[in-house]
Design an enzyme around this catalytic site. Structure first.
Site, PDB file in Angstrom:
ATOM      1  N   PHE A 127       5.707   6.618 -10.072  1.00 32.91           N
ATOM      2  CA  PHE A 127       5.279   7.519  -9.177  1.00 32.91           C
ATOM      3  C   PHE A 127       6.197   7.420  -7.702  1.00 32.91           C
ATOM      4  O   PHE A 127       6.236   6.280  -7.201  1.00 32.91           O
ATOM      5  CB  PHE A 127       3.740   6.588  -8.818  1.00 32.91           C
ATOM      6  CG  PHE A 127       2.831   7.367  -7.937  1.00 32.91           C
ATOM      7  CD1 PHE A 127       2.368   8.539  -8.218  1.00 32.91           C
ATOM      8  CD2 PHE A 127       2.405   6.906  -6.494  1.00 32.91           C
ATOM      9  CE1 PHE A 127       1.436   9.288  -7.300  1.00 32.91           C
ATOM     10  CE2 PHE A 127       1.375   7.431  -5.966  1.00 32.91           C
ATOM     11  CZ  PHE A 127       0.962   8.587  -5.987  1.00 32.91           C
ATOM     12  N   SER A 160       2.125   4.352   3.977  1.00 34.92           N
ATOM     13  CA  SER A 160       0.780   4.424   4.528  1.00 34.92           C
ATOM     14  C   SER A 160       0.477   5.879   5.245  1.00 34.92           C
ATOM     15  O   SER A 160      -0.736   6.317   4.881  1.00 34.92           O
ATOM     16  CB  SER A 160       0.723   3.099   5.002  1.00 34.92           C
ATOM     17  OG  SER A 160       1.040   2.081   4.106  1.00 34.92           O
ATOM     18  N   THR A 212       9.074   2.108  -8.410  1.00 37.27           N
ATOM     19  CA  THR A 212       9.012   1.008  -9.418  1.00 37.27           C
ATOM     20  C   THR A 212       9.300   1.809 -10.591  1.00 37.27           C
ATOM     21  O   THR A 212       8.668   2.901 -10.815  1.00 37.27           O
ATOM     22  CB  THR A 212       7.705   0.471  -9.384  1.00 37.27           C
ATOM     23  OG1 THR A 212       7.425  -0.255  -8.258  1.00 37.27           O
ATOM     24  CG2 THR A 212       7.800  -0.886 -10.469  1.00 37.27           C
ATOM     25  N   GLY A 257       9.901 -31.938  -3.713  1.00 39.46           N
ATOM     26  CA  GLY A 257      11.204 -31.206  -3.789  1.00 39.46           C
ATOM     27  C   GLY A 257      11.350 -30.707  -5.210  1.00 39.46           C
ATOM     28  O   GLY A 257      12.085 -29.525  -4.998  1.00 39.46           O
ATOM     29  N   GLU A 304       1.928  -1.221  -2.493  1.00 38.59           N
ATOM     30  CA  GLU A 304       0.702  -0.193  -2.820  1.00 38.59           C
ATOM     31  C   GLU A 304      -0.511  -0.497  -1.391  1.00 38.59           C
ATOM     32  O   GLU A 304      -1.577  -0.604  -1.575  1.00 38.59           O
ATOM     33  CB  GLU A 304       0.040  -0.309  -4.164  1.00 38.59           C
ATOM     34  CG  GLU A 304       1.066  -0.378  -5.098  1.00 38.59           C
ATOM     35  CD  GLU A 304       0.360  -0.097  -6.621  1.00 38.59           C
ATOM     36  OE1 GLU A 304      -0.851   0.458  -6.558  1.00 38.59           O
ATOM     37  OE2 GLU A 304       1.088  -0.520  -7.434  1.00 38.59           O
TER      38      GLU A 304
END
Lengths: 379, 259
Positions: A121, A130, A156, A339, A362
């Site tokens: 997409f 956005s 993606t 650690g 997203e």
């Protein structure tokens, strides 16, 4: 959360798959950043890539709850695989399965369901994401063809996609979010290029790349749904996508929590397991509580979508809370491991880096708050 | 061709068994239960035979309480078995190998199966008797510890593990085969098959339905005992590996008295 028998079986199967196939390679593909083609193909054979594809087109057409369970279980072991499955199903397959013509479904869904190719997409651009009004990619009519020009970012699965749903401005005069349409673009169309894979903080084996469209000529029937419907379509797609990211974030949080819980019971200091110190015990209690809240929100959004009720605000709440929970839990997990948590010997730092994507992809956490804010102020 | 798979639900091998003192029974209330891994080889082999072509129907057969249904559905039907028969009868709680074999033989006699597959043993009691006892009760040839199976026309050829090598045997069908690790790699059920598993027939029967008196046990379990508590682990510390080895050898000789 009460699951039915099928959902329990699906969760167990996804858990078994993740333990046997993903756990041995998760650290290595994080290091190399190599896309795990073999295991993605195996996920296709098991049906993970056809969750959002109707049975008539070779898919599983599962309920959203089952889908989220699969994404959660995979992400619990490997975020890169989780994101690959999530983006393919909710961003790649979903729009074609729900908005596409029969010919588009026939062309792209059967191969997507088996993992022969992925679907993807393409919405975000340098100046638009956005803010859909910033869309600069254009699609201009030329006879019975559409000609697309522009660039996309952070797409993606694009190197492995057979087709990518691309949003483009079709009414160049229209302002803001109007005049945007969506197209199904085969990735082998002349003029269409998937650029170099991004080198990322986390989700390193997930495939993310920019796209370039230079005079990409498409037949008229490449249009997805109706002309000018683009904005509405991607808002619908992203509502579902937010459930996916919530499930990824939930999985990452659970994975980090598991690591910390086991470590805290095994690690001895001052002659006792560190889990027996309240400083650690309380951290684990807070982590577990946040995870449970994220889980309830995520699966409530799934339930609403499954019964056909309005779920967008719940998906935004789930994504916001699960993403922020993933950051909190992975941070605490590293703290508990001390650690060791800071080294790549344990997976806590990988979950931490992977989790950061969830507060961004997203729709950032800030955008989720806008969606939720609008909902509570207009309700 | 009709294939029967004998399947047993067992505790997950990672289950913690809480047995503080010798007792005649194990408290199994908190157990996670799975399909016996050796039986998973039997299921996989049956499904592979079906996939190779021809008319093949696979029936999974098991004995156990209501809770075995979940395992049968997930690990047999969703993997590719066509139907299941479950013998659920309180009279069979704690049944020994001979009793279990009598009941399974009674179920098997209701149909004419060409091939019966089962695990070479179950990982809970490790007895390895049931499959062979079933074959004896039915008067069928049986081949145990099989690592490769090839079906011919009315016969089978099987490779068996033997000390330091392998043995290749032929048997006429119908026959019973017990499956060993290496025979195949059991698959995970695919999502479409999980979805379809619920629609596959699962028949529940009692001993009475089979026209059988619940068979009496030939063997009684007297008691289960926990293993002796393990001693403390001692770390041999020294600056040089050679010095550590020397000290270890001294401890093994003088204190543990094992060398």
């Amino acid at each position: 959360m009460i699951l039915n028998e099928n959902q329990k079986m699906i969760r167990q199967m996804a858990r078994d798959f993740a333990a046997s196939k993903l756990a041995p390679i998760a650290a290595e593909i994080d290091r190399s950043g190599e896309f795990p083609e073999t295991t993605v193909k195996e996920m296709g054979a098991l049906g993970f890539l056809g969750l959002a594809v109707p049975e008539a087109y070779g898919g599983v057409d599962s309920d959203i709850t089952s889908y989220a369970l699969v994404v959660e279980e995979i992400s619990r072991v490997c975020g890169s695989h989780g994101l690959t499955v999530a983006a393919h199903n909710s961003l790649g397959c979903w729009p074609i399965a729900h908005l596409g013509s029969d010919a588009q479904k026939q062309a792209w869904l059967p191969g997507a369901a088996t993992g022969e190719h992925l679907l993807s997409f393409g919405l975000t651009e340098a100046g638009a994401g956005s803010d859909a009004g910033g869309t600069r990619t254009t699609a201009v009519r030329d006879g019975d063809q559409w000609v697309l020009n522009g660039t996309k970012m952070w797409i993606t699965n694009s190197h492995y996609a057979g087709a990518i749903v691309i949003t483009a401005k079709t009414d160049l005069e229209a302002e803001g979010s109007r005049g945007i349409s969506a197209f199904v673009v085969p990735t082998d169309t002349p003029g269409f290029t998937v650029e170099k894979k991004e080198d990322k903080l986390g989700m390193r084996a997930s495939d993310t790349a920019p796209l370039t469209l230079e005079d990409v000529r498409l037949p008229a029937d490449a249009l997805l749904g109706e002309e000018g419907g683009g904005f509405k379509y991607f808002m619908m797609t992203l509502d579902g996508g937010r459930i996916s990211i919530a499930a990824v974030a939930l999985g990452l949080a659970v994975g980090a929590f598991d690591t910390a819980r086991v470590y805290a019971q095994e690690r001895h200091q001052f002659g006792r397991p560190i889990a027996s110190f309240q400083a650690i015990e309380f951290m684990l209690a807070d982590m577990a509580t946040q995870i449970e809240a994220a889980r309830q929100l995520t699966y409530e959004a799934c339930r609403l979508k499954d019964v056909g009720e309005s779920f967008g605000h719940m998906a935004a709440m789930a994504k916001l809370h699960a993403s922020e929970t993933a950051m909190f839990v992975t941070d605490r997990a590293i703290q508990i491991l001390g650690g060791y948590g800071y080294t790549t010997e344990y997976p806590a730092e990988r979950f931490y880096r992977d989790a950061k994507l969830c507060t961004i992809g997203e729709g950032t956490s800030e955008i989720q708050r806008m969606v939720i804010g609008r909902h509570v102020l207009t309700d | 061709m009709k294939i029967a798979v004998l399947a047993k639900q067992v505790p997950d091998s990672e289950t913690r068994i809480n047995l503080p003192a010798p007792a005649p029974e194990i408290d199994d209330s908190g157990f996670t239960r799975v399909l016996n891994p050796y039986d998973a080889y039997a299921v996989e082999e049956a499904v592979k035979i079906k996939e190779a072509g021809g008319e093949v129907e696979i029936t999974a057969i098991t004995i156990g309480p209501e809770t075995v249904k979940e395992t049968v559905k997930k690990d047999c039907l969703a993997v590719g078995c066509d139907k299941a028969v479950i013998v659920t009868d309180p009279a069979l709680d704690g049944a020994d190998e001979a009793a279990v074999a009598s009941v399974l033989a009674a179920v098997l006699q209701k149909e004419s199966y060409d091939l019966i597959l089962c695990g070479l043993k179950a990982i809970d009691d490790d007895s390895g008797q049931v499959g062979i006892l079933v074959a004896e009760k039915l008067g069928l040839p049986h081949v145990s510890v099989v690592t490769k199976l090839t079906l011919g026309d009315g016969s089978l050829e099987a490779e068996r593990e033997i000390e330091g090598g392998k043995e290749i045997v032929n048997a006429s069908l119908p026959a019973l085969v017990t499956c060993q690790k290496g025979l195949n790699e059991p698959r995970l059920p695919s999502l479409p098959n999980i979805m379809k598993a619920g629609a596959k027939p699962m028949e529940t029967v009692t001993c009475a339905d089979l026209g059988l008196e619940p068979p009496a046990n030939l063997v009684q379990v007297k008691t289960y005992s926990p293993p002796p508590a393990r001693g403390e682990c001692r770390l041999v510390e020294a600056d040089e590996p050679a010095a550590a080895a020397k000290e270890l050898a001294r401890l093994l000789n003088e204190e543990a008295k094992v060398i």
